[in-house]
Enzyme design. Structure first.
Site, short mmCIF file in Angstrom:
data_model
loop_
_atom_site.label_atom_id
_atom_site.label_comp_id
_atom_site.label_asym_id
_atom_site.label_seq_id
_atom_site.Cartn_x
_atom_site.Cartn_y
_atom_site.Cartn_z
N GLY A 3 6.42 28.16 9.62
CA GLY A 3 5.21 28.77 10.37
C GLY A 3 5.27 28.24 11.68
O GLY A 3 5.04 28.80 12.74
N GLU A 43 19.33 15.46 7.15
CA GLU A 43 20.61 15.85 6.29
C GLU A 43 20.84 17.13 5.95
O GLU A 43 19.91 17.80 5.82
CB GLU A 43 20.15 15.01 5.05
CG GLU A 43 21.10 15.38 3.76
CD GLU A 43 20.39 14.59 2.52
OE1 GLU A 43 21.52 14.55 1.58
OE2 GLU A 43 19.54 14.16 2.62
N ASP A 72 2.96 19.99 -1.24
CA ASP A 72 3.59 21.30 -1.29
C ASP A 72 4.93 21.36 -2.35
O ASP A 72 5.96 21.95 -1.69
CB ASP A 72 3.94 21.79 0.14
CG ASP A 72 4.17 23.45 0.23
OD1 ASP A 72 3.57 23.84 -0.52
OD2 ASP A 72 4.52 23.71 1.31
#
Length: 299
Positions: free
Chosen positions: A27, A99, A143
């Site tokens: 987004g 990472e 989430d």
């Protein structure tokens, strides 16, 4: 560099991170594969869209940075560095250096169908450990979903795949942004009931979402699908279906994790012990080896 250039016109960030490939866009940020020229390693760069000063979006960017900087666990994606790209002085852009995880995300892995029970136990153990660590540090992810779970390959033969939780962009922390009272924040198919009601959240919310992810791993399909509002509201009326052909102890644990009643959900330390033992015992109907993830990038 042609594909990269179409998304980001600058080849090097801060004279150190050479952008090599565009990975994907969310987004408010784009993700790139890059090479750290100082340390000689490949990394993932999350480059945010420009955000005006004193805006909610800028605050969220600062918050995600602060959350990632406070966490360090093998089951969570690691933050290496952060900075601001000032190539365009009129539109500075914050970036995170993360990472680089070589492998599919869980959503991509599930495109090939359900996973063997033993592999699900291993993923559940990894993720429960990561969430317990985050919760101990005052962070609720909010989430947990297959697209935010990366499957890191540590061998050429798929002997060990480490599940890593990524994207803390809407995480709630004790010292950071509060939950969005009165509105649901997260992904509709994986919201907890209290999340769907827009209530303040605790660790049990992530437990519920993890339970939905594990059920999807076993069935190959989300428990709650359809339009966003319908999917979000469905869990307020019904519990997800737990397959009858699972071992009894699995059914008990997954039923508890996805209970609408917060008090009925098991603590993460209990979940960790159960799935650690389930993996060690190789319990389940399938003896197939873990799926080998193809090379890729995700954050």
């Amino acid at each position: 560099m042609s594909e990269t250039a179409s998304h980001h016109p600058y080849s090097v960030l801060r004279d150190r991170y050479r952008i090599e490939a565009f990975v994907g866009k969310g987004g408010m940020a784009s993700v790139y594969r890059a090479h750290d020229q100082m340390l000689g390693r490949d990394v993932a760069v999350k480059l945010f869209e420009p955000a005006p000063s004193n805006t909610e979006e800028l605050a969220r960017q600062h918050h995600e940075l602060a959350v990632l900087a406070s966490l360090n666990h093998p089951s969570l994606v690691t933050l290496h560095d952060a900075g601001i790209d000032r190539t365009d002085p009129e539109n500075p852009r914050r970036f995170l250096v993360l990472e680089l995880v070589e492998g599919k995300n869980l959503k991509e892995a599930l495109d090939d169908g359900p996973l063997p029970l033993r592999q699900v136990a291993q993923l559940a153990f990894d993720l429960a450990e990561g969430l317990e660590y985050a919760h101990h540090h005052g962070v609720v992810h909010r989430d947990v979903k297959p697209a935010n779970i990366l499957l890191a390959e540590y061998s050429q033969h798929g002997v060990r795949t480490r599940a890593k939780l990524a994207d803390f962009g809407i995480a709630q922390s004790r010292n950071g942004l509060p939950a969005s009272g009165g509105s649901a924040t997260g992904t509709a198919a994986y919201l907890s009931p209290e999340q769907a009601r827009g209530e303040l959240l605790g660790p049990a919310s992530d437990v519920y979402s993890l339970g939905l992810v594990l059920l999807e791993c076993l069935s190959g399909t989300p428990s709650f699908s359809g339009p966003k509002l319908q999917a979000a509201m469905a869990r307020l009326l019904d519990d997800p279906e737990v397959p009858d052909d699972l071992p009894v102890d699995w059914r008990i644990v997954l039923t508890g994790m996805t209970s609408r009643a917060i008090a009925d959900r098991p603590a993460l330390n209990e979940i960790i012990v159960f799935f650690r033992d389930a993996f060690a015992a190789g319990s389940g109907r399938h003896g197939a080896p873990e799926a080998t993830a193809s090379p890729g990038v995700g954050t």
